[in-house]
Design an enzyme around this catalytic site. Structure first.
Site, PDB file in Angstrom:
ATOM      1  N   SER A   5       0.840  -1.198   0.000  1.00  6.04           N
ATOM      2  CA  SER A   5       0.000   0.000   0.000  1.00  6.04           C
ATOM      3  C   SER A   5       0.870   1.241   0.000  1.00  6.04           C
ATOM      4  O   SER A   5       1.784   1.365   0.821  1.00  6.04           O
ATOM      5  CB  SER A   5      -0.924   0.023   1.218  1.00  6.04           C
ATOM      6  OG  SER A   5      -1.599   1.272   1.304  1.00  6.04           O
ATOM      7  N   SER A   6       0.583   2.177  -0.903  1.00  4.15           N
ATOM      8  CA  SER A   6       1.331   3.432  -0.934  1.00  4.15           C
ATOM      9  C   SER A   6       1.066   4.251   0.327  1.00  4.15           C
ATOM     10  O   SER A   6       1.884   5.095   0.711  1.00  4.15           O
ATOM     11  CB  SER A   6       0.961   4.247  -2.166  1.00  4.15           C
ATOM     12  OG  SER A   6      -0.395   4.654  -2.116  1.00  4.15           O
ATOM     13  N   ASP A  38      -8.537   4.121  -7.520  1.00  2.00           N
ATOM     14  CA  ASP A  38      -9.799   4.591  -6.945  1.00  2.00           C
ATOM     15  C   ASP A  38     -10.876   4.819  -7.999  1.00  2.00           C
ATOM     16  O   ASP A  38     -12.067   4.939  -7.659  1.00  2.00           O
ATOM     17  CB  ASP A  38      -9.582   5.880  -6.151  1.00  2.00           C
ATOM     18  CG  ASP A  38      -9.023   5.617  -4.758  1.00  2.00           C
ATOM     19  OD1 ASP A  38      -8.995   4.441  -4.347  1.00  2.00           O
ATOM     20  OD2 ASP A  38      -8.610   6.576  -4.085  1.00  2.00           O
ATOM     21  N   LYS A  80     -18.336   9.327   3.433  1.00  5.82           N
ATOM     22  CA  LYS A  80     -16.954   8.981   3.760  1.00  5.82           C
ATOM     23  C   LYS A  80     -15.967   9.839   2.986  1.00  5.82           C
ATOM     24  O   LYS A  80     -14.935  10.258   3.526  1.00  5.82           O
ATOM     25  CB  LYS A  80     -16.699   7.503   3.472  1.00  5.82           C
ATOM     26  CG  LYS A  80     -15.314   7.020   3.865  1.00  5.82           C
ATOM     27  CD  LYS A  80     -15.137   5.547   3.567  1.00  5.82           C
ATOM     28  CE  LYS A  80     -13.882   4.992   4.216  1.00  5.82           C
ATOM     29  NZ  LYS A  80     -12.646   5.652   3.764  1.00  5.82           N
TER      30      LYS A  80
END
Length: 429
Positions: free
Chosen positions: A168-169, A314, A411
């Site tokens: 994960s970045s 995303d 969110k």
């Protein structure tokens, strides 16, 4: 449970909307401003739940933050915190969990970081291992490798760490942000290939704007020397390219023309390249660098493509929904991180595309969507904001799309439904 049933457009539209601030940039800026010594001003922030959770957590750590609308004044402490004994609950906020895990490592005392049931399933072990290399004491309170964590913060003197690049970045961003506050800086070596490079670029650019000196050695090593400490600054958060993707997708499948303002075509956000993908699928795209807008016009003729979205994961769900209307098979690769998000996004996509009559196949890091004629159905969103927003654009084209738990969009994009309504989309609750 509350749901939104969307009413499709009756005709083509031509419209523009102003995009709100990027959550990714907001949360990075919050941490940087907190670690500065002195007052920074951040404008144009995202007021989504994830950013509000980050603000609340930093206040729990003693950082003074004054908020008026989308403007913040933050009195940073230079990385010197008073002793704390706290429970911080980040709920579903993944960036808050990762970034705060690093920050709490220099807060004296004992801090428990916890979150929702899904957060307790999301891996954080690689970051914890990296922090342990720096001498930080961290305990798992339930499942090894996942929150909740108990962090025993203290001064960090070590400055070398090795971490796998493919997990994960956000783990690397957490370390980079932490490194800016360490007396001896930080030397981060990447094991293997660095994933999601665009997010690393965003982090380093932000640190440099706050005065840090960061060296990126071809994504194989990152070095923060700390010869120059972070400095208070005035920082403006640019518009959210991830959020813009849904409206560009709206244009693509309905044949409409949508201009998104407050989007810098030269942004470091990987998702700002999403219109380029739509252009390859048959859409018309216009960009204005000086006035910061990007316009997409659908042509009514979408064609399938093969695309690597490792720099913009995303927006993969958005593209998968658009691909349902394209002629042919669209193959989307570079999606390994989607397995460990708010839900297993690849499996969720396969499930819900199947409900609307669209065939798809998935692997560990890809999805193939066979375009066709989607039909209406109730869409489960798996408590995932991006599932809700992506499938909502399907409802702008075909009748019968019902989004369960529509409030989940808060969110990252609390005004999403209002933005859609401003374009003429109607809902039956």
């Amino acid at each position: 449970m509350k749901s939104n049933s969307l009413v499709p457009l009756k005709g083509l539209i031509s419209a523009s909307i102003v995009m709100s601030g990027s959550k990714s940039y907001t949360n990075r800026a919050l941490i940087m401003a907190a670690l500065v010594k002195g007052k920074s001003v951040i404008t144009g922030i995202s007021i989504c739940n994830d950013s509000l959770i980050m603000i609340k957590a930093l206040r729990q750590l003693g950082v003074k933050i004054t908020q008026v609308g989308t403007r913040l004044e933050i009195i940073g402490n230079g990385g010197v915190f008073k002793k704390r004994r706290l429970l911080i609950n980040v709920d579903h906020a993944g960036t808050a969990m990762r970034f705060l895990t690093a920050v709490c490592s220099i807060v004296p005392g004992e801090i428990i970081l916890d979150g929702s049931e899904r957060m307790r399933q999301r891996p954080v072990g690689e970051l914890v291992n990296a922090l342990r290399q720096l001498g930080v004491r961290i305990e798992y309170l339930k499942t090894t490798g996942c929150p909740p964590l108990k962090i025993f913060g203290a001064r960090i003197s070590k400055n070398k760490v090795l971490m796998k690049g493919k997990i994960s970045s956000q783990f690397f961003t957490a370390l980079l942000l932490l490194g800016s506050a360490l007396e001896n800086g930080l030397n981060i070596k990447v094991a293997g290939e660095q994933i999601s490079k665009s997010y690393i670029n965003m982090t380093i650019a932000g640190l440099k704007q706050f005065g840090a000196k960061v060296i990126n050695d071809h994504y194989q090593r990152y070095l923060i020397t700390n010869q120059e400490k972070l400095k208070p600054t005035q920082y403006h958060v640019e518009g959210d390219a991830s959020g813009a993707s849904y409206f560009w997708g709206f244009a693509a499948i309905t044949g409409s023309r949508i201009r998104i303002k407050n989007i810098n075509p030269e942004s470091l956000q990987g998702d700002v390249k999403f219109p380029d993908i739509l252009q390859k699928m048959g859409c018309q795209v216009i960009k204005n660098n000086s006035q910061h807008w990007i316009e997409v016009k659908g042509t009514g003729n979408l064609k399938a493509i093969n695309v690597d979205m490792s720099l913009m994961p995303d927006t993969a769900q958005t593209l998968a929904v658009i691909a349902a209307f394209a002629e042919g098979k669209t193959k989307i690769t570079g999606l390994s991180t989607l397995r460990i998000k708010e839900t297993d996004r690849l499996q969720a996509l396969k499930n819900e595309l199947g409900k609307v009559g669209i065939k798809s196949t998935i692997t560990r890091d890809s999805i193939i969507v066979v375009g066709g004629k989607p039909k209406g159905n109730m869409i489960d969103v798996y408590n995932d904001h991006r599932m809700a927003m992506a499938f909502a654009i399907m409802g702008t084209k075909i009748p019968g799309i019902i989004i369960t738990n529509p409030d989940v969009v808060s969110k990252s994009f609390p005004h999403y439904w209002k933005k859609l309504a401003s374009l003429g989309i109607k809902f039956i609750s």
